[in-house]
Design an enzyme around this catalytic site. Structure first.
Site, PDB file in Angstrom:
ATOM      1  N   GLY A   1       4.760  -4.604  -3.367  1.00 26.91           N
ATOM      2  CA  GLY A   1       5.892  -4.036  -2.317  1.00 26.91           C
ATOM      3  C   GLY A   1       7.292  -4.826  -2.759  1.00 26.91           C
ATOM      4  O   GLY A   1       7.712  -5.433  -2.234  1.00 26.91           O
TER       5      GLY A   1
ATOM      6  N   ASN B   1       0.238   2.918  -5.051  1.00 31.60           N
ATOM      7  CA  ASN B   1      -0.283   2.277  -3.816  1.00 31.60           C
ATOM      8  C   ASN B   1      -1.383   1.218  -4.071  1.00 31.60           C
ATOM      9  O   ASN B   1      -2.638   1.560  -4.394  1.00 31.60           O
ATOM     10  CB  ASN B   1      -1.308   3.713  -3.253  1.00 31.60           C
ATOM     11  CG  ASN B   1      -1.789   3.356  -1.908  1.00 31.60           C
ATOM     12  OD1 ASN B   1      -1.885   2.186  -1.394  1.00 31.60           O
ATOM     13  ND2 ASN B   1      -1.929   4.304  -1.065  1.00 31.60           N
TER      14      ASN B   1
ATOM     15  N   ASP C   1       4.925  -5.463   5.610  1.00 30.18           N
ATOM     16  CA  ASP C   1       4.610  -4.933   7.049  1.00 30.18           C
ATOM     17  C   ASP C   1       3.948  -5.627   7.778  1.00 30.18           C
ATOM     18  O   ASP C   1       2.790  -5.522   7.320  1.00 30.18           O
ATOM     19  CB  ASP C   1       4.680  -3.221   6.722  1.00 30.18           C
ATOM     20  CG  ASP C   1       4.843  -2.381   8.110  1.00 30.18           C
ATOM     21  OD1 ASP C   1       4.925  -3.063   8.967  1.00 30.18           O
ATOM     22  OD2 ASP C   1       4.608  -1.254   7.938  1.00 30.18           O
TER      23      ASP C   1
END
EC number: 2.1.1.33
Length: 339
Positions: A94, A202, A225
């Protein structure tokens, strides 16, 4: 046919113009983040159109690290693409807008570092940023080397190498370990940003497709997140299943870095690495594979400093005077099989 919205059209025009400037090579500009806007989050359970290798041995890294491509053309992987002289060993999961990649590049010049990002526009920004920084470094290196028409160019090749090494050493001493907030560098940095890249992936689905067993030395998970709602906890990037995959890719002695500004998420991380509040048998496998690094060791780790200061989220938390919760875990040696 309805034309695209004005903002989107403006962004597309900017990117085309930026590409033309890059091709011209007369002027090097860093990309502007405002032209690469996208939603803050992407659903990891959606069927995104992603390209991923069949196995780590099929991954084509040559386009990401051209400076590290094996000069022997016959050295190819299972997909038929050129191999690298060394493996990728540091991963930023990320990576966002690439702040950590840029900060780590001069700190770990001999290590190949990759950022993994699922959002398209964000990845395009990071890629453009890295290419611009590489071009800047190439321009600085060219200006540091005397031209062939100068008297110095007639000296032996050995003198050229000594002069270039002296220039790089002086630049390394004068430059900070990471660029400023704009990402601009006015002097040569170790590695010249040739050791960093970013890919769209992903992580929750395809992490083992990219990295072999014990390939990685460091994994960074910075300001993920938090997915506050209980029904969204399954989308958190740290879980029992994913921790097992991280342990598979990390070599013994490798480090997994985490940082967040959400205290509840920090305790979630500690629980899922068996550090607090977990049942004795719930995370037994994790406790056999990971141990937490002490605060005394973290104070001496420059990667922790970069993780706190170089990332865009870290800078935002600093501006808002928020808290940063850091936890780093070391990969233990594989436990012995029972007799």
């Amino acid at each position: 046919m309805t034309p695209p919205p004005a903002k989107r059209q403006k962004r597309n025009e900017y990117r085309k113009a930026n590409t033309a400037v890059a091709d011209d090579a007369s002027e090097i500009r860093l990309p502007q983040k405002k032209f690469y806007r996208q939603r803050a989050h992407a659903n990891p359970f959606s069927d995104h159109q992603l390209n991923y290798p069949l196995s780590p041995a099929h991954m084509d890294w040559s386009s990401h690290y051209p400076a590290f491509v094996d000069p022997e053309p016959s050295h190819t992987n299972l997909a038929g693409t050129r191999k690298l002289l060394k493996d990728v060993e540091v991963v930023d999961i990320g990576c966002g807008f690439g702040g950590l990649l840029i900060g780590l590049a001069p700190l770990l010049p001999e290590s190949l570092i990759v950022g993994m990002e699922i959002r398209v526009s964000v990845l395009e920004y990071v890629t453009a940023r890295i290419q611009a920084l590489r071009s800047q470094q190439q321009k600085l290196r060219s200006s540091a080397i005397p031209s062939e028409s100068s008297p110095a160019a007639q000296q032996p090749q050995q003198h050229h190498q000594q002069q270039l090494q002296a220039t790089e050493t002086a630049a390394d001493a004068a430059s900070p370990s990471s660029p400023d907030a704009t990402g601009e560098t006015l002097s040569l940095v170790p590695g010249n940003y040739q050791n960093i890249s970013a890919i769209r992936s992903n992580t929750m689905k395809f992490f083992p497709n990219f990295f072999a067993r014990h390939q990685l030395s460091k994994i960074f998970i910075c300001f993920p997140d938090p997915h506050f709602k209980a029904r969204k906890h399954k989308a958190r990037i740290i879980s029992e299943t994913l921790n097992a995959e991280y342990a598979y890719a990390l070599r013994p002695g490798g480090l997994l870095y985490t940082i967040t500004d959400v205290e509840e998420y920090h305790h979630w991380v500690l629980r899922h690495f068996g550090e607090e509040g977990a049942d004795a048998g719930q995370n037994a496998g994790v406790t056999e594979l990971f141990e937490r690094v002490s605060d005394e060791e973290l104070e001496k780790d420059d990667c922790v400093r970069v993780m706190k200061e170089a990332t865009e989220e870290g800078k935002k938390v600093t501006r808002n005077k928020g808290n940063k919760y850091v936890a780093v875990f070391r990969r233990k040696a594989d436990p012995e099989w029972p007799a």
